[in-house]
Design an enzyme around this catalytic site. Structure first.
Site, PDB file in Angstrom:
ATOM      1  N   HIS A  16      -3.214   7.532   1.938  1.00  0.00           N
ATOM      2  CA  HIS A  16      -3.607   6.196   1.503  1.00  0.00           C
ATOM      3  C   HIS A  16      -4.988   5.917   2.099  1.00  0.00           C
ATOM      4  CE1 HIS A  16      -3.865   2.021   0.753  1.00  0.00           C
ATOM      5  NE2 HIS A  16      -3.600   1.639   1.990  1.00  0.00           N
ATOM      6  N   CYS A  72       0.818  -1.225   0.000  1.00  0.00           N
ATOM      7  CA  CYS A  72       0.000   0.000   0.000  1.00  0.00           C
ATOM      8  C   CYS A  72       0.847   1.268   0.000  1.00  0.00           C
ATOM      9  CB  CYS A  72      -0.946   0.009   1.189  1.00  0.00           C
ATOM     10  SG  CYS A  72      -2.125  -1.337   1.139  1.00  0.00           S
ATOM     11  N   ASN A 101      -9.956  -0.093   0.037  1.00  0.00           N
ATOM     12  CA  ASN A 101      -8.497   0.027   0.017  1.00  0.00           C
ATOM     13  C   ASN A 101      -7.979  -0.546  -1.306  1.00  0.00           C
ATOM     14  OD1 ASN A 101      -5.739  -0.208   0.354  1.00  0.00           O
ATOM     15  ND2 ASN A 101      -5.849  -1.073   2.417  1.00  0.00           N
TER      16      ASN A 101
HETATM   17  N1  ACO Z   1     -18.275  -7.952   9.904  1.00  0.00           N
HETATM   18  C1  ACO Z   1     -18.723  -8.080  11.146  1.00  0.00           C
HETATM   19  N2  ACO Z   1     -17.920  -8.284  12.208  1.00  0.00           N
HETATM   20  C2  ACO Z   1     -16.597  -8.355  11.968  1.00  0.00           C
HETATM   21  C3  ACO Z   1     -16.067  -8.222  10.669  1.00  0.00           C
HETATM   22  C4  ACO Z   1     -16.958  -8.023   9.611  1.00  0.00           C
HETATM   23  N3  ACO Z   1     -16.552  -7.878   8.344  1.00  0.00           N
HETATM   24  N4  ACO Z   1     -14.724  -8.325  10.746  1.00  0.00           N
HETATM   25  C5  ACO Z   1     -14.421  -8.508  12.049  1.00  0.00           C
HETATM   26  N5  ACO Z   1     -15.552  -8.533  12.771  1.00  0.00           N
HETATM   27  C6  ACO Z   1     -15.677  -8.703  14.220  1.00  0.00           C
HETATM   28  C7  ACO Z   1     -14.465  -9.363  14.809  1.00  0.00           C
HETATM   29  O1  ACO Z   1     -14.577 -10.769  14.699  1.00  0.00           O
HETATM   30  C8  ACO Z   1     -14.539  -8.897  16.240  1.00  0.00           C
HETATM   31  O2  ACO Z   1     -15.483  -9.688  16.917  1.00  0.00           O
HETATM   32  P1  ACO Z   1     -15.220 -10.157  18.443  1.00  0.00           P
HETATM   33  O3  ACO Z   1     -15.134  -8.868  19.217  1.00  0.00           O
HETATM   34  O4  ACO Z   1     -16.413 -10.970  18.748  1.00  0.00           O
HETATM   35  O5  ACO Z   1     -13.922 -10.880  18.400  1.00  0.00           O
HETATM   36  C9  ACO Z   1     -15.109  -7.497  16.133  1.00  0.00           C
HETATM   37  O6  ACO Z   1     -15.732  -7.426  14.826  1.00  0.00           O
HETATM   38  C10 ACO Z   1     -14.080  -6.403  16.237  1.00  0.00           C
HETATM   39  O7  ACO Z   1     -12.982  -6.733  15.371  1.00  0.00           O
HETATM   40  P2  ACO Z   1     -11.681  -5.896  15.394  1.00  0.00           P
HETATM   41  O8  ACO Z   1     -10.640  -6.589  14.579  1.00  0.00           O
HETATM   42  O9  ACO Z   1     -11.373  -5.537  16.811  1.00  0.00           O
HETATM   43  O10 ACO Z   1     -12.151  -4.578  14.630  1.00  0.00           O
HETATM   44  P3  ACO Z   1     -11.370  -3.246  14.441  1.00  0.00           P
HETATM   45  O11 ACO Z   1     -12.124  -2.150  15.058  1.00  0.00           O
HETATM   46  O12 ACO Z   1      -9.903  -3.380  14.786  1.00  0.00           O
HETATM   47  O13 ACO Z   1     -11.461  -3.043  12.862  1.00  0.00           O
HETATM   48  C11 ACO Z   1     -10.163  -3.286  10.843  1.00  0.00           C
HETATM   49  C12 ACO Z   1     -10.900  -3.990  11.994  1.00  0.00           C
HETATM   50  C13 ACO Z   1     -11.197  -2.525  10.029  1.00  0.00           C
HETATM   51  C14 ACO Z   1      -9.475  -4.328   9.990  1.00  0.00           C
HETATM   52  C15 ACO Z   1      -9.119  -2.306  11.409  1.00  0.00           C
HETATM   53  O14 ACO Z   1      -8.342  -2.948  12.400  1.00  0.00           O
HETATM   54  C16 ACO Z   1      -8.203  -1.737  10.365  1.00  0.00           C
HETATM   55  O15 ACO Z   1      -8.611  -0.984   9.488  1.00  0.00           O
HETATM   56  N6  ACO Z   1      -6.911  -2.006  10.430  1.00  0.00           N
HETATM   57  C17 ACO Z   1      -5.919  -1.413   9.529  1.00  0.00           C
HETATM   58  C18 ACO Z   1      -5.986  -1.924   8.133  1.00  0.00           C
HETATM   59  C19 ACO Z   1      -5.039  -1.084   7.263  1.00  0.00           C
HETATM   60  O16 ACO Z   1      -4.860   0.083   7.475  1.00  0.00           O
HETATM   61  N7  ACO Z   1      -4.384  -1.643   6.331  1.00  0.00           N
HETATM   62  C20 ACO Z   1      -3.451  -0.772   5.570  1.00  0.00           C
HETATM   63  C21 ACO Z   1      -2.478  -1.451   4.937  1.00  0.00           C
HETATM   64  S1  ACO Z   1      -3.219  -2.596   3.840  1.00  0.00           S
HETATM   65  C22 ACO Z   1      -1.945  -3.179   2.806  1.00  0.00           C
HETATM   66  O17 ACO Z   1      -0.801  -2.856   2.927  1.00  0.00           O
HETATM   67  C23 ACO Z   1      -2.327  -4.216   1.808  1.00  0.00           C
END
Ligand code: ACO
Length: 325
Positions: free
Chosen positions: A252, A115, A282
């Site tokens: 990004h 990314c 993304n």
């Molecule tokens: N739908 C419903 N529930 C979900 C989903 C979904 N699609 N995905 C996860 N959940 C659930 C999880 O299982 C978890 O449930 P639990 O509490 O019962 O365990 C709950 O939702 C919370 O999950 P978290 O992982 O804590 O959610 P978070 O608030 O951290 O958001 C996310 C997740 C969106 C992935 C976030 O962490 C994020 O954006 N991270 C950064 C990603 C990024 O910036 N990438 C950039 C580089 S990408 C590259 O280089 C290719």
């Protein structure tokens, strides 16, 4: 004192026709529109059609950037294409674009920094221009991340999209002052200690398969806010600027919460941030040029304004560029 600058003279973008709203996932995946929007800000993304390749998206973006600049392919010396989803292991996707747009001279190659790929491509293009190796370079970010999704992993498969964007960078004489148009500073970083936070579980020498994306979202989130802020501040300082000089942050587009928190840390209001993640998801290396194209099309980004582009991705790799448009 006169000095060379890499000035943006053309912008192009391309999104595949198929729009995939969040609701399309809810039929077969344990997720909801509300969860995806509240955690990421994403409402829809584009997916490439069957048989539509990363190079096809890149070719369209490249042609639009050329037309925008008023050049033909013969006026271009080089193509640098940032992608982690190339058409083939080799040759480079950039050489496919080179052939398709009718460029018969110069050179073309791919850059892979996930990314952060577009920040890396911009910095390398700028260095080639300043070294006198090329006068006009097409810098492209193009991805088909839909091809490396694990469709059983709801924590990742709802976050990514396909697309391409391109800038035409051109050598122009400047004065060496921050008042010049063009790339004023870049900053690149990586730290392989974090390989395991974001990777694709396949590869030529390991599994002989393409693999699917695996991400420790929470960990990436924390690194993203801290490292994006730091690299943007470093690039600004290199350019001789502070936060007050920023007209636009063009980040990004991975997650609206990361974009907001980083803007807050940079002390830049959201009205000065270009946001496209809601419609693109993304798109990895394509996200910054797609956001730049959107900002230009909407009449937001104007000549003479100061832009800070920042990105982070697998590696971890991260970087920023300060550009006077
Ligand atoms: N739908 C419903 N529930 C979900 C989903 C979904 N699609 N995905 C996860 N959940 C659930 C999880 O299982 C978890 O449930 P639990 O509490 O019962 O365990 C709950 O939702 C919370 O999950 P978290 O992982 O804590 O959610 P978070 O608030 O951290 O958001 C996310 C997740 C969106 C992935 C976030 O962490 C994020 O954006 N991270 C950064 C990603 C990024 O910036 N990438 C950039 C580089 S990408 C590259 O280089 C290719």
């Amino acid at each position: 004192m006169s000095t060379l600058r890499s000035v943006v003279t053309g912008v192009g973008s391309y999104l595949p026709k198929r729009v995939v709203p969040n609701q399309e996932f809810t039929d077969w995946l344990d997720t909801s529109h509300d969860w995806i929007v509240s955690r990421s800000g994403i409402e829809s993304r584009h997916f490439a059609a069957e048989g539509e390749l990363t190079s096809d998206l890149a070719i369209n973006a490249a042609k639009t950037a050329l037309a925008d600049a008023g050049y033909t392919a013969q006026d271009i010396d080089a193509i640098i294409l940032a992608t982690s989803t190339p058409d083939q292991t080799f040759p480079s996707t950039a050489t496919r674009v080179q052939y398709a747009i009718g460029m018969t001279g110069g050179f073309a190659f791919d850059i892979q920094a996930v990314c952060a790929g577009f920040a890396y491509a911009l910095a390398n293009a700028d260095a080639l221009i300043l070294a006198g190796q090329a006068k006009r370079i097409l810098v492209i970010g193009a991805e088909t991340f839909s091809r490396i999704m694990n469709w059983e992993d709801r924590t990742t498969c709802v976050l990514f999209g396909d697309g391409a964007g391109a800038l035409l960078l051109e050598a122009q004489e400047g004065t060496g002052s921050p008042a010049d148009r063009g790339i004023l500073a870049t900053d690149l970083n990586s730290d392989g200690a974090f390989n395991d936070l974001l990777y694709v579980d396949g590869g030529v020498s390991s599994t002989q398969t393409a693999g699917v994306l695996v991400m420790e979202g929470k960990e990436i989130f924390k690194h993203a806010v801290q490292k994006l802020t730091a690299t943007a501040e470093t690039a600004l300082a290199k350019a001789g600027f502070g936060q007050n000089n920023i007209d636009w942050v063009v980040p990004h587009q991975a997650n609206l919460r990361i974009i907001r928190l980083t803007a807050q840390k940079l002390r830049v209001p959201m009205k000065k941030v270009i946001v496209t993640v809601q419609n693109h998801g993304n798109t990895s290396a394509a996200s910054i040029p797609l956001a730049l194209a959107h900002g230009k099309e909407q009449g937001l980004i104007k000549p003479g304004q100061v832009l800070v582009c920042e990105a982070i991705g697998g590696g971890l790799a991260w970087g920023a560029a300060v550009i006077r448009w």
